[in-house]
Design a protein around this motif. Structure first.
Motif, PDB file in Angstrom:
ATOM      1  N   UNK A  10       0.820  -1.214   0.000  1.00 22.12           N
ATOM      2  CA  UNK A  10       0.000   0.000   0.000  1.00 22.12           C
ATOM      3  C   UNK A  10       0.855   1.265   0.000  1.00 22.12           C
ATOM      4  N   UNK A  11       2.185   1.123   0.080  1.00 18.15           N
ATOM      5  CA  UNK A  11       3.055   2.301   0.182  1.00 18.15           C
ATOM      6  C   UNK A  11       3.333   2.894  -1.197  1.00 18.15           C
ATOM      7  N   UNK A  12       3.525   4.210  -1.222  1.00 21.24           N
ATOM      8  CA  UNK A  12       3.895   4.898  -2.465  1.00 21.24           C
ATOM      9  C   UNK A  12       5.395   4.834  -2.674  1.00 21.24           C
ATOM     10  N   UNK A  13       5.895   5.408  -3.754  1.00 17.26           N
ATOM     11  CA  UNK A  13       7.323   5.306  -4.091  1.00 17.26           C
ATOM     12  C   UNK A  13       8.247   5.824  -2.991  1.00 17.26           C
ATOM     13  N   UNK A  14       7.901   6.968  -2.376  1.00 12.66           N
ATOM     14  CA  UNK A  14       8.790   7.556  -1.383  1.00 12.66           C
ATOM     15  C   UNK A  14       8.901   6.634  -0.160  1.00 12.66           C
ATOM     16  N   UNK A  15       7.770   6.105   0.279  1.00 16.74           N
ATOM     17  CA  UNK A  15       7.787   5.222   1.446  1.00 16.74           C
ATOM     18  C   UNK A  15       8.545   3.928   1.133  1.00 16.74           C
ATOM     19  N   UNK A  16       8.415   3.454  -0.103  1.00 15.81           N
ATOM     20  CA  UNK A  16       9.139   2.228  -0.462  1.00 15.81           C
ATOM     21  C   UNK A  16      10.630   2.492  -0.522  1.00 15.81           C
ATOM     22  N   UNK A  17      11.005   3.695  -1.002  1.00 19.23           N
ATOM     23  CA  UNK A  17      12.432   4.040  -1.010  1.00 19.23           C
ATOM     24  C   UNK A  17      12.974   4.034   0.407  1.00 19.23           C
ATOM     25  N   UNK A  18      12.197   4.624   1.331  1.00 16.75           N
ATOM     26  CA  UNK A  18      12.640   4.676   2.722  1.00 16.75           C
ATOM     27  C   UNK A  18      12.851   3.261   3.239  1.00 16.75           C
ATOM     28  N   UNK A  19      11.963   2.354   2.831  1.00 12.54           N
ATOM     29  CA  UNK A  19      12.079   0.965   3.283  1.00 12.54           C
ATOM     30  C   UNK A  19      13.221   0.232   2.576  1.00 12.54           C
ATOM     31  N   UNK A  20      13.735   0.770   1.461  1.00 10.34           N
ATOM     32  CA  UNK A  20      14.883   0.150   0.805  1.00 10.34           C
ATOM     33  C   UNK A  20      14.583  -0.494  -0.531  1.00 10.34           C
ATOM     34  N   UNK A  21      13.376  -0.246  -1.081  1.00  9.73           N
ATOM     35  CA  UNK A  21      13.027  -0.803  -2.397  1.00  9.73           C
ATOM     36  C   UNK A  21      13.108   0.325  -3.432  1.00  9.73           C
ATOM     37  N   UNK A  22      14.108   0.270  -4.285  1.00 18.09           N
ATOM     38  CA  UNK A  22      14.303   1.317  -5.291  1.00 18.09           C
ATOM     39  C   UNK A  22      14.028   0.783  -6.684  1.00 18.09           C
TER      40      UNK A  22
END
Lengths: 295, 507
Positions: free
Chosen positions: B320-332
């Motif tokens: 459910x996360x958007x790109x910025x939240x996924x980046x924070x989690x480590x998925x680029x």
């Protein structure tokens, strides 16, 4: 007695300016050019046609003058968008403003002057109406069944590919723009010479915009354009009859009806087409995009 | 130069502002041969064939066809002289029918019925089935190419130019194409063949002329050289060998299950896509363009969000996360379209760095951009990935495609993601830069990241990935180990035998 022969004639007459302008714009857009200056070309044709008819006393000379003026104005658009590569939307809007301003200035001496009488034609329908009707199958045939029409559609569909195959994208487009301008000018001249019989500032009253809308909702097809123009003409006549009959609806609402009804019906039709996923009725692929031959 | 040459070019030169696209190019083509033109991006191959086809006029030099001077003023004249060309891009009209498309490529097309009959004749003679009344928009990439070839053949060309014809084909479709070309060559037609695929050229071409920086480096017989030697001649230096060593698969980092998406405009919806990638592992996803690649990277980057549980990173649900939240989690993610999707052309490299690296590199402090830090990060990307540019203040759009690609990939890799998804990482990048990008992806995996490479370049996928899966019409096949996998097997996977579905119906 709302649906009789006279009413039908009125419908044909009311539909003609929009039919002519929309047919012209269909050709232009099929070539991949979006000319939003239809209103400006129509009003210019209305004044130039009226002036020519007044000067010569001949409505035929007036229609010719209107077509020439519309084509001349459209060539300004062609020079700007095809050679100087300006944005088509902005240039088209500017053309409308230019046409409205120009005619407001030069039209002053013609205010209150009466137009020469229109000769009738077969079945009491004048020749310009016949011309508009005849153009529908002719344009359809040329677009779909001739080499010239195929090249025009190819240019509008994918100008890079057409260029790669050796077709003159710019030449085709300039020709299409000029034809579109001539038809819009003719439509404008019909308003001043045959419908209103005089010149008033801004007399095309948004007909050019309706023509633009009809082209899109008609799916860039001449037959669809005819249906849209008749719809507009029909509701125009209907609301005039209702006004005359003194129906208790505000006049403003009735005057609005043709515009509203046309757009509503066309939106519904085109939305259905979209759901039916029909291959036809899609916008030309290169519509509105600037073409610049590279390498 | 012998009397038997069909086509000769002598001293062809073409200069564009700031670039000498062709410099004194001379070569010749014999009748009945398949002659390859080899070179990196920007080596001048396209300019050269456009001169032969009359789209571009040379500044100097001359050409002869069949002993007569060949100086076409436009493509029509070139076609008249017996030159046909099959383009890589943009030469078909989607909204028009097959017959209309073919008629546009002819100077005096016959009436409809006659044209349809001739299309049927040529189709049958060369094994290229086509329905003249079909709309081009509804055809597959292979069928579209067939239309282009038939269009050329109806003009009875003596010299047929093909610009990267197999880049959109599955290996099986490419084989069929080569069978057709062989048949044409046997009839005496000369074929000028542009491709980046060295193996293909070695197998099928009789001779190859190699271009580098607009000059002819030499004409060779490709069978006598290895792909490495050919590449070295193109680049002018020894190629780096990609080093795959030093990696160990660890825990599952990125897990996707039951990923289904709605189609975008003209897109392919994803259907129950599922896979898992371990730390240190590279998963390669192959497929012909338009089979859901864009949708897949959008779903992984967070551009489109999914149902709960469809995308997990290190066990945590990030669906459910958007790109910025996924980046924070480590998925680029690094999308394919570098101008417009991966980078903003009008903004500087530093600003483009901020756009995706702001969080992980702490480039924003107290709500304000830390320009010094952003600049340092951009300079690091430029230095480590050998991006050729005056500096980090340069607009992204001013970089050449290959250089910007290196920057876009480097920007994500240097953020040390836990999982990285890239689409077409070396698309439009020349051979040496491509090798550098591939090595960087391998090194990232060696440092413990999970990497997903989506690509249409099968050689690239075989070189990089530990496991391979095929994306076909939005469905992803079960990943299989890459080791021992042949191009033929991959081709069958891409062809998409949806055996599972048939089985469902039968049961």
């Amino acid at each position: 007695m709302i649906l009789d022969w006279t009413t039908f004639l009125l419908l044909l007459s009311a539909a003609t300016p929009i039919l002519l302008a929309a047919l012209g714009e269909t050709i232009v857009e099929r070539a991949g050019v979006l000319n939003l200056g239809v209103e400006g070309m129509m009003i210019t044709g209305a004044l130039a046609g009226f002036a020519a008819a007044h000067a010569t006393g001949s409505p035929a000379a007036g229609f010719l003058g209107g077509a020439v003026a519309g084509a001349a104005l459209s060539l300004i658009f062609a020079a700007l968008t095809q050679y100087l590569l300006t944005n088509q939307v902005a240039t088209g809007l500017a053309l409308t403003l230019f046409g409205l301003g120009l005619t407001a200035m030069f039209g002053k001496p013609y205010e209150g002057v009466k137009a020469p009488a229109m000769p009738g034609g077969p079945l009491g329908i004048n020749w310009v109406v016949w011309l508009g009707l005849a153009l529908v199958p002719v344009i359809w045939l040329v677009l779909n069944r001739t080499r010239a029409g195929l090249v025009l559609r190819a240019v509008g569909e994918n100008h890079d590919a057409a260029h790669a195959l050796g077709y003159k994208v710019r030449g085709v487009r300039v020709a299409a723009i000029a034809i579109g301008g001539a038809l819009a000018g003719l439509g404008g001249a019909y308003v001043s010479i045959a419908t209103v019989l005089q010149w008033t500032e801004g007399m095309t009253a948004g007909a050019g915009w309706i023509a633009l809308a009809i082209v899109v909702f008609a799916g860039w097809s001449p037959w669809g354009v005819l249906a849209g123009a008749w719809l507009f003409g029909g509701v125009t006549v209907l609301q005039l009859r209702l006004q005359a009959a003194g129906v208790a609806v505000p006049v403003q609402l009735l005057s609005m009806a043709p515009y509203l009804a046309t757009i509503l019906v066309l939106v519904v039709i085109s939305a259905r087409q979209k759901y039916a996923r029909s291959a036809s009725g899609a916008a030309p692929g290169s519509l509105g995009r600037t073409f610049h031959a590279t390498r | 130069m012998t009397a038997s040459d069909l086509f000769q070019a002598q001293g062809l030169t073409k200069t564009y502002p700031g670039v000498r696209a062709n410099d004194d190019v001379s070569f010749s083509v014999r009748p009945g041969e398949i002659h390859a033109l080899l070179g990196e991006n920007g080596a001048g191959k396209s300019t050269l064939v456009k001169m032969i086809y009359g789209l571009v006029r040379p500044d100097a030099g001359r050409m002869t066809l069949d002993g007569r001077p060949h100086a076409p003023a436009d493509p029509r004249a070139a076609r008249g002289a017996g030159v046909g060309m099959v383009f890589q891009h943009f030469s078909l009209f989607d909204a028009l029918s097959v017959a209309e498309n073919i008629a546009l490529g002819m100077d005096a097309p016959p009436p409809r019925a006659e044209l349809s009959r001739r299309i049927a004749d040529v189709s049958a003679a060369y094994g290229l089935p086509l329905n003249p009344s079909r709309r081009v928009a509804s055809l597959s990439a292979g069928e579209r190419q067939r239309v282009e070839i038939v269009r050329c053949l109806l003009g009875r060309p003596r010299l047929l130019i093909m610009d990267e014809p197999t880049s959109v084909l599955t290996p099986q479709e490419a084989e069929i194409l080569f069978a057709t070309l062989r048949q044409l060559a046997a009839q005496g037609v000369a074929i000028l063949y542009i491709s980046h695929k060295l193996e293909e050229i070695r197998t099928h071409c009789d001779r190859a002329t190699i271009l580098r920086h607009g000059r002819v480096v030499g004409t060779v017989t490709p069978r006598d050289h290895s792909a490495r030697e050919l590449a070295a001649m193109m680049v002018g230096a020894e190629m780096r060998v990609v080093d795959r060593s030093g990696r160990q698969a660890g825990e599952v980092v990125l897990e996707v299950a039951g990923l289904t998406s709605a189609a975008g405009l003209d897109g392919t919806p994803l259907r129950e896509v599922g896979f898992a990638v371990r730390a240190g592992e590279i998963l390669g996803i192959g497929g012909v363009a338009g089979n859901g690649q864009e949708e897949l990277i959008a779903a992984l980057s967070g551009e489109t969000t999914g149902r709960p549980g469809t995308v997990r990173l290190g066990g945590a649900d990030v669906s459910a996360l958007g790109p910025e939240a996924r980046r924070r989690a480590g998925l680029l993610a690094a999308p394919e379209d570098r101008l417009g999707h991966a980078a903003v052309p009008e903004m500087s490299l530093t600003e483009n760095a901020i756009l995706t690296a702001a969080t992980r590199q702490q480039l924003v402090r107290g709500g304000l951009i830390d320009h010094a830090a952003a600049r340092r990060f951009a300079e690091r990307v430029i230095a480590e990935f050998d991006v050729r540019t005056p500096g980090p203040g340069t607009a992204a759009g001013a970089l050449s495609g290959g250089n910007l690609q290196k920057y876009v990939i480097g920007r994500e890799i240097l953020q040390e993601p836990r999982a990285l998804v890239v689409n077409q990482p070396t698309w439009g990048v020349d051979a040496s830069a491509a090798a550098a990008i591939r090595q960087a992806l391998l090194d990232l995996a060696a440092r413990g990241a999970a990497v997903v490479v989506i690509s249409q370049d099968l050689d690239e996928l075989l070189e990089l990935s530990d496991r391979f899966a095929a994306l076909n019409e939005g469905r992803l096949s079960a990943p299989v180990p890459t080791e021992g996998l042949t191009v033929e097997q991959i081709g069958l996977m891409l062809g998409g035998a949806h055996g599972m579905e048939v089985a469902h119906v039968a049961a």
